[in-house]
Design a protein around this motif. Structure first.
Motif, PDB file in Angstrom:
ATOM      1  N   SER A 153      -1.968  -6.057  -9.880  1.00  0.00           N
ATOM      2  CA  SER A 153      -1.995  -6.038 -11.257  1.00  0.00           C
ATOM      3  C   SER A 153      -1.215  -5.053 -12.048  1.00  0.00           C
ATOM      4  CB  SER A 153      -3.321  -5.637 -12.046  1.00  0.00           C
ATOM      5  OG  SER A 153      -4.103  -4.355 -11.453  1.00  0.00           O
ATOM      6  N   LEU A 154      -0.339  -4.343 -11.172  1.00  0.00           N
ATOM      7  CA  LEU A 154       0.551  -3.163 -11.664  1.00  0.00           C
ATOM      8  C   LEU A 154       1.898  -4.075 -11.998  1.00  0.00           C
ATOM      9  CD1 LEU A 154       0.283  -0.432  -8.922  1.00  0.00           C
ATOM     10  CD2 LEU A 154      -1.088  -0.650 -10.987  1.00  0.00           C
ATOM     11  N   SER A 155       2.621  -3.346 -13.001  1.00  0.00           N
ATOM     12  CA  SER A 155       3.793  -3.815 -13.335  1.00  0.00           C
ATOM     13  C   SER A 155       4.919  -3.700 -12.665  1.00  0.00           C
ATOM     14  CB  SER A 155       4.328  -3.230 -14.752  1.00  0.00           C
ATOM     15  OG  SER A 155       4.519  -1.951 -14.527  1.00  0.00           O
ATOM     16  N   LEU A 156       5.982  -4.462 -12.674  1.00  0.00           N
ATOM     17  CA  LEU A 156       7.389  -4.177 -11.759  1.00  0.00           C
ATOM     18  C   LEU A 156       7.773  -2.887 -11.963  1.00  0.00           C
ATOM     19  CD1 LEU A 156       9.429  -5.707 -10.154  1.00  0.00           C
ATOM     20  CD2 LEU A 156      10.759  -6.167 -12.220  1.00  0.00           C
ATOM     21  N   LEU A 157       7.584  -2.261 -13.077  1.00  0.00           N
ATOM     22  CA  LEU A 157       8.001  -0.891 -13.337  1.00  0.00           C
ATOM     23  C   LEU A 157       7.194   0.106 -12.726  1.00  0.00           C
ATOM     24  CD1 LEU A 157      10.009   1.039 -14.849  1.00  0.00           C
ATOM     25  CD2 LEU A 157       8.442   1.343 -16.776  1.00  0.00           C
ATOM     26  N   GLU A 158       5.979  -0.057 -12.578  1.00  0.00           N
ATOM     27  CA  GLU A 158       5.052   1.019 -11.763  1.00  0.00           C
ATOM     28  C   GLU A 158       5.435   0.604 -10.314  1.00  0.00           C
ATOM     29  OE1 GLU A 158       1.103   1.132 -14.478  1.00  0.00           O
ATOM     30  OE2 GLU A 158       1.652  -0.887 -13.724  1.00  0.00           O
ATOM     31  N   ASP A 196      -4.252  -0.967  -4.035  1.00  0.00           N
ATOM     32  CA  ASP A 196      -3.029  -1.532  -4.246  1.00  0.00           C
ATOM     33  C   ASP A 196      -1.978  -1.348  -3.302  1.00  0.00           C
ATOM     34  OD1 ASP A 196      -3.010  -2.659  -7.336  1.00  0.00           O
ATOM     35  OD2 ASP A 196      -4.071  -0.961  -7.425  1.00  0.00           O
ATOM     36  N   ARG A 197      -2.078   0.026  -2.639  1.00  0.00           N
ATOM     37  CA  ARG A 197      -1.172   0.323  -1.581  1.00  0.00           C
ATOM     38  C   ARG A 197      -1.269  -0.829  -0.321  1.00  0.00           C
ATOM     39  NH1 ARG A 197      -3.529   5.499  -2.200  1.00  0.00           N
ATOM     40  NH2 ARG A 197      -4.214   5.232  -0.057  1.00  0.00           N
ATOM     41  N   ALA A 223       2.109  -7.520   1.536  1.00  0.00           N
ATOM     42  CA  ALA A 223       3.117  -8.215   0.917  1.00  0.00           C
ATOM     43  C   ALA A 223       4.433  -7.993   1.772  1.00  0.00           C
ATOM     44  CB  ALA A 223       3.456  -7.973  -0.597  1.00  0.00           C
ATOM     45  N   VAL A 224       4.712  -6.741   2.193  1.00  0.00           N
ATOM     46  CA  VAL A 224       5.820  -6.195   2.854  1.00  0.00           C
ATOM     47  C   VAL A 224       5.499  -7.008   4.135  1.00  0.00           C
ATOM     48  CG1 VAL A 224       7.181  -4.676   4.013  1.00  0.00           C
ATOM     49  CG2 VAL A 224       6.316  -4.345   1.638  1.00  0.00           C
ATOM     50  N   ASN A 225       4.572  -7.118   4.770  1.00  0.00           N
ATOM     51  CA  ASN A 225       4.258  -7.422   6.097  1.00  0.00           C
ATOM     52  C   ASN A 225       4.479  -8.833   6.234  1.00  0.00           C
ATOM     53  OD1 ASN A 225       3.973  -4.891   7.333  1.00  0.00           O
ATOM     54  ND2 ASN A 225       1.677  -5.110   7.049  1.00  0.00           N
ATOM     55  N   GLU A 226       4.066  -9.676   5.228  1.00  0.00           N
ATOM     56  CA  GLU A 226       4.180 -11.220   5.264  1.00  0.00           C
ATOM     57  C   GLU A 226       5.553 -11.610   5.562  1.00  0.00           C
ATOM     58  OE1 GLU A 226       2.348 -12.694   1.856  1.00  0.00           O
ATOM     59  OE2 GLU A 226       0.444 -13.230   3.123  1.00  0.00           O
ATOM     60  N   PRO A 260       2.453   0.134   7.333  1.00  0.00           N
ATOM     61  CA  PRO A 260       0.968   0.571   7.723  1.00  0.00           C
ATOM     62  C   PRO A 260      -0.053   0.287   6.402  1.00  0.00           C
ATOM     63  CG  PRO A 260       2.212   2.568   6.997  1.00  0.00           C
ATOM     64  CD  PRO A 260       2.988   1.327   6.919  1.00  0.00           C
ATOM     65  N   TYR A 261      -1.243   0.172   6.946  1.00  0.00           N
ATOM     66  CA  TYR A 261      -2.400  -0.076   5.887  1.00  0.00           C
ATOM     67  C   TYR A 261      -2.901   1.381   5.870  1.00  0.00           C
ATOM     68  CZ  TYR A 261      -1.854  -4.872   6.352  1.00  0.00           C
ATOM     69  OH  TYR A 261      -1.200  -6.174   6.385  1.00  0.00           O
ATOM     70  N   SER A 262      -3.952   1.673   4.655  1.00  0.00           N
ATOM     71  CA  SER A 262      -4.419   2.882   4.342  1.00  0.00           C
ATOM     72  C   SER A 262      -5.227   3.450   5.606  1.00  0.00           C
ATOM     73  CB  SER A 262      -5.212   2.978   3.138  1.00  0.00           C
ATOM     74  OG  SER A 262      -6.301   1.985   3.129  1.00  0.00           O
ATOM     75  N   HIS A 263      -5.863   2.660   6.234  1.00  0.00           N
ATOM     76  CA  HIS A 263      -6.728   2.947   7.658  1.00  0.00           C
ATOM     77  C   HIS A 263      -6.168   2.272   8.601  1.00  0.00           C
ATOM     78  CE1 HIS A 263      -8.199  -1.316   8.055  1.00  0.00           C
ATOM     79  NE2 HIS A 263      -8.279  -1.227   6.889  1.00  0.00           N
ATOM     80  N   SER A 264      -6.469   2.850   9.739  1.00  0.00           N
ATOM     81  CA  SER A 264      -5.691   2.607  11.013  1.00  0.00           C
ATOM     82  C   SER A 264      -6.295   1.184  11.787  1.00  0.00           C
ATOM     83  CB  SER A 264      -6.144   3.504  12.343  1.00  0.00           C
ATOM     84  OG  SER A 264      -5.611   3.040  13.337  1.00  0.00           O
TER      85      SER A 264
END
Length: 467
Positions: A37-42, A57-58, A64-67, A79-83
């Motif tokens: 839901s964050l904006s492009l600027l954020e 969101d992280r 999205a990057v991994n895809e 990486p995700y926030s957890h291992s």
């Protein structure tokens, strides 16, 4: 569960984004499609370390990057926030299923054997996949150099015919299913001293076979690699059109099982079938042009489309019959089409039939054929009200719809296969699964015809077993 420090995750996501060949706008679109839901600027501010982001969101941004990295570069991932290692199983049945799912994601059909082999290693198994050819004569291996198996004489063929599991000489064989449709078999060799008769191992292999069956069907829909292995010769364009119009060769609910065989698989010309199963009823149909001419395939596909359109619209059996007649009457240059429409009430066993032309259904009860008497219209017609034949089935009864080519196929002396032989085969094989009954009957017709089909041979067998 330990979490990756936020700044470390941001730094690695930004580095992976730089290698992804995505613009910031493209990354934001992918993130937004995942629910962000964050904006492009954020988003830009976060990647440059100016603002923090919530963990959810992280992780969406990392995904999205991994895809994108899966599409262009391979295994190095944000990486995700957890291992992930804390969540992913390292061994055993669950790891095998996870390996199978992850390996099949975005994999072309040809890669499936390697994916299966990797899943097998998680269970300490060596797994070979065999798919049934479209003639239903042989089991074709996916491993290069392995020999084909004859369905009638091999151990794997016995497993395929019975849709079961057995062990032989330290090897476990199990049928490969997509739902209820037989696709082939798996040959499974346990490592070391593992017992192939171990119930736990057999259950794990059943899970693997069920998931793999779905993956075979799914990957075949967007690639030719597996489909091509099942073909022994080129399929003509009329046959290709008909096959693309047909439902699976097997369908089932708790109350009914439907199995079909249509041959010749590579030269099918004038026979099609259809069925629709629900909680309350089974609707079945077979259409047959009786000839192998250029217009035969157009005629039966036209009949099939008219029947489906009427059925999907909630039309009654008589209205379906009339809809087929109206469509065929609008095409006077096409060959005459015979056929049977059937509707079975799965609660009461009441069977209602409408026939046109020479098509005549058969009912087999405890190995004996029952006469199905009732008028058949000379052809499908839009006008007038066709007479419905009604009878009540008993639990375990078989209903068989056959194309004209089954009875009319002749041997070298000109003797047709005939209805007595049809009823004899249906009675003798009545204890088998419906798809196997249908397969055996078309194989018998092929043998009677001297190894060649001069007409299409279509057999649809339904067994009613009330809950």
């Amino acid at each position: 569960m330990p979490f990756l420090p936020e700044e470390e995750q941001r730094r690695l996501i930004a580095a992976c984004f730089a290698r992804s060949d995505l613009t910031l706008e493209q990354l934001w679109m992918r993130y937004f499609a995942l629910g962000g839901s964050l904006s492009l600027l954020e988003l830009d501010a976060y990647l440059n370390g100016l603002v923090p982001l919530p963990r959810v969101d992280r992780d969406m941004l990392a995904h999205a990057v991994n895809e994108r990295l899966d599409e262009v570069t391979g295994p190095a991932r944000a990486p995700y926030s957890h291992s992930v290692q804390d969540a992913k199983p390292l061994h055993g049945p669950l790891k095998a299923l996870v390996d199978l799912l992850e390996g099949a994601h975005r994999a072309p059909p040809e890669r499936l054997p390697a994916v299966v082999a990797e899943a097998g290693r998680a269970l300490d198994l060596t797994i070979d996949v065999y798919l049934a050819d479209y003639d239903q004569c042989r089991l074709v291996p996916l491993r290069p150099g392995a020999a084909e198996l004859d369905i009638e004489t091999s151990v794997g063929g016995d497993v395929y015919r019975r849709a079961g599991t057995l062990t032989r000489d330290g090897t476990l064989w199990t049928v490969l299913l997509d739902g209820v449709e037989r696709l082939g078999v798996l040959e499974i060799v346990p490592a070391g001293d593992a017992d192939p008769d171990d119930p736990a191992l057999r259950e794990q292999c059943r899970w693997l076979a069920a998931l793999l069956g779905h993956l075979v069907t799914i990957t075949t829909q967007y690639g030719d690699g597996l489909d091509r292995r099942r073909r022994h010769r080129r399929r003509g364009s009329p046959a290709e059109l008909l096959w693309q119009s047909l439902p699976p060769l097997t369908g089932a609910t708790e109350s009914v099982v439907v199995g079909v065989s249509v041959q010749p698989a590579h030269d099918l010309c004038g026979t099609v079938f259809d069925y629709a199963l629900s909680e309350e009823r089974a609707q079945l149909a077979m259409f047959d042009a009786g000839v192998r001419t250029r217009g035969a395939n157009t005629a039966v596909v036209t009949a099939l489309a008219a029947y489906r359109a009427a059925r999907h619209g909630g039309a009654s059996l008589g209205e379906q019959f009339a809809a087929v007649g109206a469509e065929l009457e609008g095409r006077p240059d096409t060959p005459a089409v015979s056929g049977v429409l059937a509707e079975l009430d799965l609660n009461t066993g009441v069977l209602r039939l409408l026939g046109a032309g020479d098509a005549a259904p058969l009912v087999v009860r405890r190995g004996e054929a029952l006469p199905v008497t009732g008028p058949a219209a000379p052809r499908f017609a839009a006008a007038g009200e066709a007479a419905v034949t009604e009878l009540r089935l008993e639990s375990g009864d078989l209903l068989a719809l056959c194309s004209r080519g089954v009875a009319e196929t002749t041997d070298g002396g000109g003797e047709p296969f005939g209805r007595p032989r049809i009823t004899g085969h249906l009675g003798r094989d009545a204890g088998e699964l419906p798809p196997e009954i249908a397969r055996r009957l078309t194989r018998a017709v092929l043998a009677h015809g001297g190894g060649a089909f001069r007409q299409d041979a279509g057999v649809l067998v339904a067994r009613w077993v009330p809950r």
